[in-house]
Design an enzyme around this catalytic site. Structure first.
Site, short mmCIF file in Angstrom:
data_model
loop_
_atom_site.label_atom_id
_atom_site.label_comp_id
_atom_site.label_asym_id
_atom_site.label_seq_id
_atom_site.Cartn_x
_atom_site.Cartn_y
_atom_site.Cartn_z
N HIS A 91 0.82 -1.22 0.00
CA HIS A 91 0.00 0.00 0.00
C HIS A 91 0.86 1.28 0.00
O HIS A 91 0.77 2.10 -0.92
CB HIS A 91 -0.90 0.02 1.23
CG HIS A 91 -1.88 -1.10 1.32
ND1 HIS A 91 -2.90 -1.27 0.41
CD2 HIS A 91 -2.01 -2.11 2.23
CE1 HIS A 91 -3.63 -2.32 0.76
NE2 HIS A 91 -3.10 -2.85 1.84
C1 BDR Z 1 -3.18 1.44 4.90
O1 BDR Z 1 -3.56 1.20 6.24
C2 BDR Z 1 -2.42 0.89 7.01
O2 BDR Z 1 -2.68 -0.22 7.81
C3 BDR Z 1 -1.28 0.67 6.05
O3 BDR Z 1 -0.06 1.14 6.62
C4 BDR Z 1 -1.67 1.50 4.86
O4 BDR Z 1 -1.25 2.84 4.99
C5 BDR Z 1 -3.81 0.38 4.01
O5 BDR Z 1 -5.20 0.44 4.11
#
Ligand code: BDR
Ligand code: CA
Length: 309
Positions: A238
């Site tokens: 992500h």
């Molecule tokens: C996002 O949520 C967090 O848990 C991760 O670091 C990322 O930024 C993904 O949905």
């Protein structure tokens, strides 16, 4: 080369850790600061982790502490993916750098002013620090060139069927950001779920042999198990997606549209409501929703960057 001045606002966080490691190797970026926010873990951990990661990879970049909770809501962490302390069980040596006392939102404003409108803000945690900066400083919106975020989704969610974690955590802050007038480049689940690395690719990356490649591998193990259980082909990267988009937009595709965040909904709270696939009738179209990635080129770029450690 004219480097892009950036601040990375994050909540490390296992994929935040990868984003920091990758950004440090991008010659296109000039990292002015790291600002931290509560999200995946409480602020004491995300601040500590941000400092430790930067020190571990030899990056001389100041790290600032930000908000300890969302604007109006209670903090909900993501220990099932990131572990209680945000590092998926990995313990790094404590940073030897001096502790910055300036608040994250003050640092964002000061550095944006110093960069005279050229600053790119990369936000890969809840948008709380950005909202506080916007509400504290009237000229804030005129000082930032663009915000590249990991957050939201045109379709679907990961915390609820409608909402992605970073937006769900602080929807009021996210709505302030989307309506500030600053151009937003949104790397949401639409693209980040396709920007994944398989277990085999992560094993191959560790074979690069550096301590940073080992950290990349180790910190993602808990998340990888979670994605395995969901039957996905690999772990979604992500936060690295937002950082790679900031430097290498040619790897991605997307479209300008309007976005608002649902802040009142009972089962839709935190949804990024967009006119991307509908009538384009929202008042402004200041958000570029990234929808596609060339995954092979993306993974290759990650190998190239990590090979420099
Ligand atoms: C996002 O949520 C967090 O848990 C991760 O670091 C990322 O930024 C993904 O949905
Ligand atoms: Ca994050």
């Amino acid at each position: 080369m004219n480097k892009i001045p950036v601040i990375i606002d994050c909540d490390p966080g296992v994929d935040d850790t990868l984003a920091l490691m990758l950004a440090h190797q991008m010659e296109e970026l000039d990292i002015k600061a790291i600002t931290t926010v509560a999200g995946n873990a409480p602020i004491a951990y995300t601040f500590r982790n941000g400092r430790n990661v930067m020190d571990y990879i030899g990056a001389q970049v100041p790290v600032y502490k930000g908000a300890e909770k969302p604007l109006l809501r209670t903090l909900q962490t993501a220990a099932h993916i990131h572990g209680e302390d945000g590092m998926g069980g990995v313990v790094l040596p404590a940073s030897k750098q001096s502790v910055e006392s300036e608040a994250a939102w003050d640092a964002i404003h000061r550095i944006a002013a110093e960069e005279k409108g050229e600053l790119t803000l990369i936000a890969v945690g809840p948008m709380t620090n950005i909202a506080i900066a916007l509400s504290k400083y009237e000229d804030m919106k005129d000082l930032i060139k663009r915000i590249v975020i990991m957050g939201g989704a045109a379709i679907g969610g990961n915390v609820t069927p409608c909402a992605e974690f970073n937006i769900y955590e602080d929807p009021e802050a996210a709505e302030m950001m989307f309506t500030s007038g600053i151009p937003v480049y949104m790397c949401g689940l639409d693209v980040t779920m396709e920007a994944y690395m398989s277990r085999a690719e992560i094993e191959k990356l560790m074979a690069l042999g550096s301590k940073e490649a080992k950290l990349f591998h180790d910190v993602e193990q808990k998340a990888l198990a979670f994605y395995d259980e969901m039957g996905r082909p690999g772990v979604a990267l992500h936060d690295p997606t937002a950082v790679l988009f900031a430097a290498y937009p040619e790897l991605f595709q997307g479209e300008w549209c309007g976005v608002h965040v649902e802040t009142k909904g009972k089962i839709t709270s935190g949804k990024t409501v967009t006119d991307l696939y509908s009538d384009k009738q929202f008042d402004t179209h200041n958000t570029f929703i990234v929808t596609k990635v060339d995954r092979e080129a993306f993974v290759q770029k990650i190998f190239d960057l990590m090979a420099n450690y």
